[in-house]
Design an enzyme around this catalytic site. Structure first.
Site, PDB file in Angstrom:
ATOM      1  N   MET A 116     -34.045  -3.985   6.454  1.00  0.00           N
ATOM      2  CA  MET A 116     -33.488  -2.664   6.150  1.00  0.00           C
ATOM      3  C   MET A 116     -32.035  -2.799   5.693  1.00  0.00           C
ATOM      4  O   MET A 116     -31.292  -1.815   5.659  1.00  0.00           O
ATOM      5  CB  MET A 116     -33.582  -1.745   7.368  1.00  0.00           C
ATOM      6  CG  MET A 116     -35.037  -1.498   7.785  1.00  0.00           C
ATOM      7  SD  MET A 116     -35.280   0.054   8.678  1.00  0.00           S
ATOM      8  CE  MET A 116     -34.245  -0.198  10.096  1.00  0.00           C
ATOM      9  N   GLY A 117     -31.625  -4.022   5.355  1.00  0.00           N
ATOM     10  CA  GLY A 117     -30.280  -4.223   4.820  1.00  0.00           C
ATOM     11  C   GLY A 117     -29.191  -4.204   5.870  1.00  0.00           C
ATOM     12  O   GLY A 117     -29.459  -4.319   7.063  1.00  0.00           O
ATOM     13  N   HIS A 123     -30.359 -12.002   9.944  1.00  0.00           N
ATOM     14  CA  HIS A 123     -31.171 -11.815   8.733  1.00  0.00           C
ATOM     15  C   HIS A 123     -31.082 -13.071   7.858  1.00  0.00           C
ATOM     16  O   HIS A 123     -32.086 -13.541   7.317  1.00  0.00           O
ATOM     17  CB  HIS A 123     -30.640 -10.650   7.893  1.00  0.00           C
ATOM     18  CG  HIS A 123     -30.817  -9.289   8.492  1.00  0.00           C
ATOM     19  ND1 HIS A 123     -29.762  -8.491   8.823  1.00  0.00           N
ATOM     20  CD2 HIS A 123     -31.938  -8.564   8.777  1.00  0.00           C
ATOM     21  CE1 HIS A 123     -30.201  -7.329   9.281  1.00  0.00           C
ATOM     22  NE2 HIS A 123     -31.524  -7.353   9.279  1.00  0.00           N
ATOM     23  N   SER A 174     -27.601  -7.442  15.400  1.00  0.00           N
ATOM     24  CA  SER A 174     -28.344  -6.265  14.974  1.00  0.00           C
ATOM     25  C   SER A 174     -27.452  -5.442  14.055  1.00  0.00           C
ATOM     26  O   SER A 174     -26.239  -5.355  14.278  1.00  0.00           O
ATOM     27  CB  SER A 174     -28.710  -5.425  16.211  1.00  0.00           C
ATOM     28  OG  SER A 174     -29.083  -4.122  15.820  1.00  0.00           O
ATOM     29  N   SER A 175     -28.054  -4.820  13.049  1.00  0.00           N
ATOM     30  CA  SER A 175     -27.272  -3.940  12.171  1.00  0.00           C
ATOM     31  C   SER A 175     -26.667  -2.811  12.989  1.00  0.00           C
ATOM     32  O   SER A 175     -25.602  -2.291  12.671  1.00  0.00           O
ATOM     33  CB  SER A 175     -28.155  -3.361  11.069  1.00  0.00           C
ATOM     34  OG  SER A 175     -28.814  -4.408  10.387  1.00  0.00           O
ATOM     35  N   ARG A 176     -27.369  -2.421  14.046  1.00  0.00           N
ATOM     36  CA  ARG A 176     -26.898  -1.292  14.865  1.00  0.00           C
ATOM     37  C   ARG A 176     -25.694  -1.654  15.739  1.00  0.00           C
ATOM     38  O   ARG A 176     -25.069  -0.764  16.296  1.00  0.00           O
ATOM     39  CB  ARG A 176     -28.037  -0.736  15.726  1.00  0.00           C
ATOM     40  CG  ARG A 176     -29.062   0.032  14.905  1.00  0.00           C
ATOM     41  CD  ARG A 176     -30.052   0.770  15.795  1.00  0.00           C
ATOM     42  NE  ARG A 176     -30.874   1.689  15.046  1.00  0.00           N
ATOM     43  CZ  ARG A 176     -32.114   1.428  14.619  1.00  0.00           C
ATOM     44  NH1 ARG A 176     -32.659   0.261  14.863  1.00  0.00           N
ATOM     45  NH2 ARG A 176     -32.790   2.330  13.944  1.00  0.00           N
TER      46      ARG A 176
HETATM   47  P1  AMP Z   1     -34.154  -5.014  10.231  1.00  0.00           P
HETATM   48  O1  AMP Z   1     -33.239  -5.066   9.047  1.00  0.00           O
HETATM   49  O2  AMP Z   1     -33.480  -4.620  11.493  1.00  0.00           O
HETATM   50  O3  AMP Z   1     -35.423  -4.242   9.950  1.00  0.00           O
HETATM   51  O4  AMP Z   1     -34.611  -6.511  10.478  1.00  0.00           O
HETATM   52  C1  AMP Z   1     -35.248  -7.261   9.477  1.00  0.00           C
HETATM   53  C2  AMP Z   1     -35.832  -8.508  10.079  1.00  0.00           C
HETATM   54  O5  AMP Z   1     -34.786  -9.283  10.657  1.00  0.00           O
HETATM   55  C3  AMP Z   1     -36.827  -8.217  11.197  1.00  0.00           C
HETATM   56  O6  AMP Z   1     -37.911  -9.126  11.108  1.00  0.00           O
HETATM   57  C4  AMP Z   1     -36.017  -8.436  12.438  1.00  0.00           C
HETATM   58  O7  AMP Z   1     -36.791  -8.808  13.551  1.00  0.00           O
HETATM   59  C5  AMP Z   1     -35.123  -9.570  12.005  1.00  0.00           C
HETATM   60  N1  AMP Z   1     -33.926  -9.649  12.825  1.00  0.00           N
HETATM   61  C6  AMP Z   1     -33.002  -8.668  13.030  1.00  0.00           C
HETATM   62  N2  AMP Z   1     -32.056  -9.101  13.892  1.00  0.00           N
HETATM   63  C7  AMP Z   1     -32.383 -10.369  14.238  1.00  0.00           C
HETATM   64  C8  AMP Z   1     -31.800 -11.361  15.101  1.00  0.00           C
HETATM   65  N3  AMP Z   1     -30.681 -11.130  15.774  1.00  0.00           N
HETATM   66  N4  AMP Z   1     -32.425 -12.553  15.206  1.00  0.00           N
HETATM   67  C9  AMP Z   1     -33.578 -12.797  14.528  1.00  0.00           C
HETATM   68  N5  AMP Z   1     -34.161 -11.917  13.695  1.00  0.00           N
HETATM   69  C10 AMP Z   1     -33.584 -10.718  13.552  1.00  0.00           C
END
Ligand code: AMP
Length: 284
Positions: A30-31, A37, A185-187
C-alpha cells in the site's frame, strides 16, 4: 523501472513475459515504503526473472471509521526507492479502474478471516483477499512475497491460493524490525515521540512471552497474562487483543505443545499496531 497504471497494459506485459518463459515475482504493497517493504522487494528480486511491485491503498479493506483517507502516501519517494531496489514494473492502478461503478464481486476465506484482527475489523480480510485475487489475475505472478508481520493475512492468502488453485508460490518473509524491536509499519508514521516509545511494549511483551516458553511455561493463559501486564504498564498503549493460536488454523490453543503463534493488536494514539511471534513448545 516502468510505471504502469492501466490494468490492460499490466496484463499485456505479464502475458509477454510469461510467453518468453520468464518467472514473475510480485510484492503487493500500500506504499509509504519502509525498509521492511524493501527487504521483501529485494527478496522478490532474487526469486524471479522479473519483479513487479504494486502500490494500491485498497479502499475495500478499510472500515468506514478507519484511516483510509489519512493513510500516509508519498508516491515520488516510493517510486525512487523501488527503482533503486531493482523493480522492473511498478503497478499503480487507480481505484476507479480497480472498482468501477457496478463492481459486485468479493472473495472471502471463511473462518480464518474472522479470528484475531478479523473480529475487530469486520470486512477487512474480505477486502484484502478480494484485492489480492484481482492483483494476482492482473499481474499473473509465479511467486508472491508477503510479510509475516501480517501473520493472519499471510495464512489467509496461503489458504485462498490453495483453495482457488491459483498456482502461485506464496513466500512468507520474516518481520523486519527497527533496532529497538518495533516492527516496521507505514502506520508508525502516526506516532509522536512518546507514543513511539510506548509502542515498544508490543515487541517487549513478545520477548517476555518467548522467554516464558523457553523457561518451560506451556499454559497459554499465563502467557497471555504476562503480555497483558506488559502492555498495561504503558498508559499510552491499549490492548485490543492478545491470543495464542494454532499457526495453521489460527484457532486459539490452551496449551503450547508444538508450535503456536502469539498475536496481538494494540492501539497507541491513533495508530493500531499489530505484531506476532512464533512460540516453540517443543524443545530441540
Ligand atoms: P502494506 O503496505 O502494509 O500492505 O504491506 C505490504 C507487504 O509488506 C505485506 O505483505 C506486509 O506483510 C509486508 N510488511 C509490512 N511491514 C513489514 C515488516 N515490518 N516486516 C516484514 N514485512 C512487512
Amino acid at each position: 523501472m516502468r510505471v504502469i497504471a492501466r490494468i490492460k497494459e499490466m496484463q499485456e506485459w505479464s502475458e509477454r513475459e510469461r510467453c518468453a518463459g520468464k518467472r514473475i515475482a510480485f510484492v503487493p504493497t500500500m506504499g509509504f515504503l519502509h525498509d521492511g517493504h524493501l527487504e521483501l522487494v529485494r527478496d522478490g528480486r532474487k526469486r524471479g526473472d522479473r519483479l513487479v511491485v504494486s502500490i494500491f491503498v485498497n479502499p475495500t479493506q478499510f472500515g468506514p471509521q478507519e484511516d483510509f483517507a489519512a493513510y500516509p502516501r508519498d508516491f515520488e519517494r516510493d517510486r525512487k526507492l523501488l527503482d533503486q531496489a531493482g523493480t522492473d514494473i511498478l503497478f499503480y492502478p487507480a481505484s476507479s479502474e480497480m472498482y468501477p461503478d457496478g463492481y459486485r464481486t468479493y472473495v472471502e476465506v471463511e473462518k480464518l478471516s474472522h479470528f484475531l484482527c478479523g473480529a475487530f475489523r469486520p470486512g477487512h480480510f474480505r477486502g484484502v483477499t478480494t484485492v489480492l485475487v484481482k492483483l494476482f489475475s492482473i499481474v499473473r505472478p509465479h511467486v508472491v512475497v508477503l510479510g509475516a508481520k501480517d501473520y493472519q493475512q499471510l495464512r489467509i492468502v496461503c489458504r485462498m491460493v490453495e483453495d482457488l488453485n491459483l498456482a502461485i508460490e506464496v513466500v512468507g518473509y520474516p518481520t523486519v524490525r527497527e533496532e529497538d524491536g518495533l516492527a516496521m509499519s507505514s502506520r508508525n508514521a502516526y506516532l509522536n515521540q512518546e507514543e513511539r516509545r510506548a509502542a515498544l511494549s508490543l515487541s517487549r511483551s513478545l520477548k517476555k512471552a518467548e522467554s516464558l516458553v523457553l523457561e518451560g511455561e506451556r499454559e497459554s493463559r499465563r502467557i497471555v497474562e504476562a503480555v497483558r501486564s506488559e502492555i498495561d504498564k504503558e498508559p499510552l498503549a491499549r490492548l485490543e487483543y492478545v491470543q495464542v493460536c494454532n499457526p495453521e488454523s489460527l484457532e486459539e490453543v490452551e496449551r503450547i505443545d508444538g508450535n503456536a503463534v502469539l498475536a496481538l493488536a494494540v492501539r497507541v494514539g491513533r495508530a493500531r499496531l499489530i505484531d506476532n511471534t512464533l512460540l516453540k513448545g517443543r524443545r530441540g
